[in-house]
Design an enzyme around this catalytic site. Structure first.
Site, PDB file in Angstrom:
ATOM      1  N   SER A 197       6.341 -10.190 -22.189  1.00  0.00           N
ATOM      2  CA  SER A 197       6.797 -10.898 -20.557  1.00  0.00           C
ATOM      3  C   SER A 197       8.265 -11.449 -20.729  1.00  0.00           C
ATOM      4  O   SER A 197       9.358 -11.202 -21.071  1.00  0.00           O
ATOM      5  CB  SER A 197       5.665 -11.496 -19.728  1.00  0.00           C
ATOM      6  N   ASP A 242      21.000  -5.422 -24.505  1.00  0.00           N
ATOM      7  CA  ASP A 242      21.501  -4.785 -23.569  1.00  0.00           C
ATOM      8  C   ASP A 242      22.498  -5.725 -24.003  1.00  0.00           C
ATOM      9  O   ASP A 242      24.332  -4.708 -23.465  1.00  0.00           O
ATOM     10  CB  ASP A 242      21.307  -4.969 -22.133  1.00  0.00           C
ATOM     11  N   LYS A 248       4.802  -5.685 -21.018  1.00  0.00           N
ATOM     12  CA  LYS A 248       4.117  -6.779 -19.481  1.00  0.00           C
ATOM     13  C   LYS A 248       5.949  -6.518 -18.488  1.00  0.00           C
ATOM     14  O   LYS A 248       6.760  -7.392 -19.341  1.00  0.00           O
ATOM     15  CB  LYS A 248       4.018  -8.077 -19.898  1.00  0.00           C
TER      16      LYS A 248
END
Length: 512
Positions: A315, A326, A340
């Site tokens: 999460s 990224d 999650k």
């Protein structure tokens, strides 16, 4: 602007217990008017309620029946939505502050039993030797099968200093044994660090709390003071079940360029469409009236980084790992994360009750949904030099029968089938291997513990240092790592992906 606190982490109900949630505290009255109620279904509910009141074998309290109905309705939606009664809600608020009473374990359910997702470091459960993947079959000689997760939690709760006996089934050893644990006040210190080699620092974040970003800021200043010529940094997010969203944004901001996108969210209501960026407005919390990162040493924006993750990185910690991946700010190393990728909002219903409801998916800066898939590491590495043959036995989001599906992944069902096939093969292999071992060998293996995170024997950490120093890295031997590496998701922005979330001018800042 209505204030609320978004929280993304392993659901912790005093033990801790549960699996990855993304929460926001706010007043239910601030929401829009509800949709018209289905009268026919309400009549059916009233009829069932009346039959129970009149004919059940013994009298049942009205409040108990209605509370159970509400809890069942919400729990049927997905593994992360729940109705929080007075005790649950109080404990959730305590955990946000990093202190609560319990055993110190994060749990979920599997095959009707309670499964330990991860013991929290420096807690009674951790010191008792409980491991991720252990199944709790009984609590104080009461069988767990047939209990709801809430019932199991209540049986394990108790005053600090009291004891509870758990019966544990350890799949890897195929044996059952009792463990008696003394309950205690759990104080979670979310940021730890050490200099692991001249010029190289290890920073571990165990959860994302209100104090995490200020404590990280102090840690980074201390590292810069001790190592003015820092060559590399390892950010350890293993077994980090998550926590407060703003804290995850702040930790990401410590290493990203100002105003870089950290995460976006998208759901039905306008409040669920948000963009969180690497600036103080987006990670401001009541614990930080001033930007804790304003005096951050500049080296941490550019120093080479490796982020360590595993199956219990969930999460909020996946948000940080995904943002750094990224933006190509860090190399992600370890195992595929929990997966999650949904947001839960905690709506306060009364002064002491609340509803935790899934309200959005979240996306990495490139638009990836990691829901049920997790973040695949750039470099897969096992937890030990001998490999990690039991990796498939780790429960991830995708293994829950009522998990939310990934809207970008057309191959999710194939992954579920492949994981089940690998799991059965692993269990058969373990059964054959264990049958060949003597009782003494089995006992020795069951009592063996992996080296502590951050210690000289921490294999993953050593591989991270090898990577930072330009030395060879021993990559994973696990068949799961190979399968994860070849799994592809549908490109963001394709027909099945949801519309892009609208940017937010300012992240919520506080808690009610």
């Amino acid at each position: 602007m209505r204030q609320h606190l978004k929280h993304i982490g392993l659901i912790t109900l005093g033990l801790i217990t549960g699996i990855a949630a993304t929460l926001a505290f706010s007043l239910a009255s601030a929401q829009s008017a509800p949709a018209p109620l289905p009268l026919d279904q309400l009549r059916l509910f009233a009829e069932v309620f009346g039959q129970i009141k009149q004919e059940y074998v013994k009298p049942v309290d009205d409040k108990k029946l209605i509370t159970a109905a509400i809890k069942g309705m919400v729990a049927s939606l997905d593994p992360h939505s729940a109705y929080l009664d007075k005790k649950d809600y109080k404990e959730l608020q305590e955990q946000t502050n990093g202190q609560f009473a319990g055993l110190g374990i994060e749990i979920g359910q599997e095959d009707g039993m309670v499964k330990i997702i991860a013991p929290i470091e420096d807690t009674p459960a951790f010191r008792a030797g409980l491991r991720p993947g252990d199944l709790i079959t009984s609590i104080n000689d009461k069988p767990v099968r047939g209990m709801s997760l809430d019932q199991a939690v209540k049986n394990m709760r108790g005053a600090p200093g009291t004891k509870v006996t758990l019966t544990i089934y350890r799949k890897t050893d195929q044996r059952t044994f009792p463990v008696t644990i003394t309950r205690a006040i759990i104080k979670v210190h979310s940021v730890k660090f050490k200099i692991v080699s001249p010029g190289y620092a290890w920073v571990r974040i165990t959860s994302f709390q209100e104090r995490t970003v200020p404590d990280l800021a102090k840690t980074l200043q201390q590292i810069a003071k001790e190592q003015p010529h820092l060559k590399g940094l390892v950010l350890d997010l293993r077994n980090n079940g998550g926590g407060i969203l703003q804290s995850a944004v702040g930790v990401s901001a410590a290493f990203l360029k100002p105003d870089a996108v950290v995460v976006t969210t998208n759901g039905q209501i306008a409040d669920a469409k948000q963009t969180y960026r690497a600036n103080f407005d987006n990670y401001r919390l009541s614990a930080s009236p001033e930007d804790p990162l304003k005096d951050e040493p500049a080296i941490f924006k550019t120093v080479p980084m490796v982020v360590l993750v595993n199956a219990y990185t969930a999460s909020a910690s996946e948000i940080t790992a995904g943002a750094l991946q990224d933006h190509k700010r860090a190399i992600i190393m370890g195992k595929t994360t929990f997966g999650k990728g949904s947001v839960q909002t905690v709506r306060q219903l009364s002064p002491d009750t609340a509803l935790r409801l899934t309200t959005a998916y979240y996306y990495t800066p490139s638009g990836r949904s990691i829901q049920s898939i997790g973040i695949t590491p750039d470099i897969p590495v096992d937890q030990s030099a001998n490999g990690d043959p039991d990796d498939i036995l780790a429960t991830r989001e995708i293994d829950y029968s009522n998990h939310l599906h990934n809207l970008q992944d057309p191959n999710e069902q194939k992954q579920i089938e492949q994981r089940e096939k690998l799991r059965l093969e692993a269990l058969r292999r373990l059964e054959i291997e264990n049958a060949k071992k003597t009782p003494a060998e089995l006992e020795k293996e069951s009592n063996a513990r992996l080296p502590d995170f951050g210690s000289p024997g921490d294999f993953m950490l050593q591989q991270a240092l090898h990577e930072l120093k330009g030395e060879p890295v021993q990559r994973s031997k696990s068949p799961v790592a190979t399968a994860d590496a070849t799994t592809s998701t549908q490109a963001p922005g394709s027909a099945s992906a949801p519309a892009a979330p609208a940017p937010a001018s300012k992240a919520p800042a506080g808690k009610k």
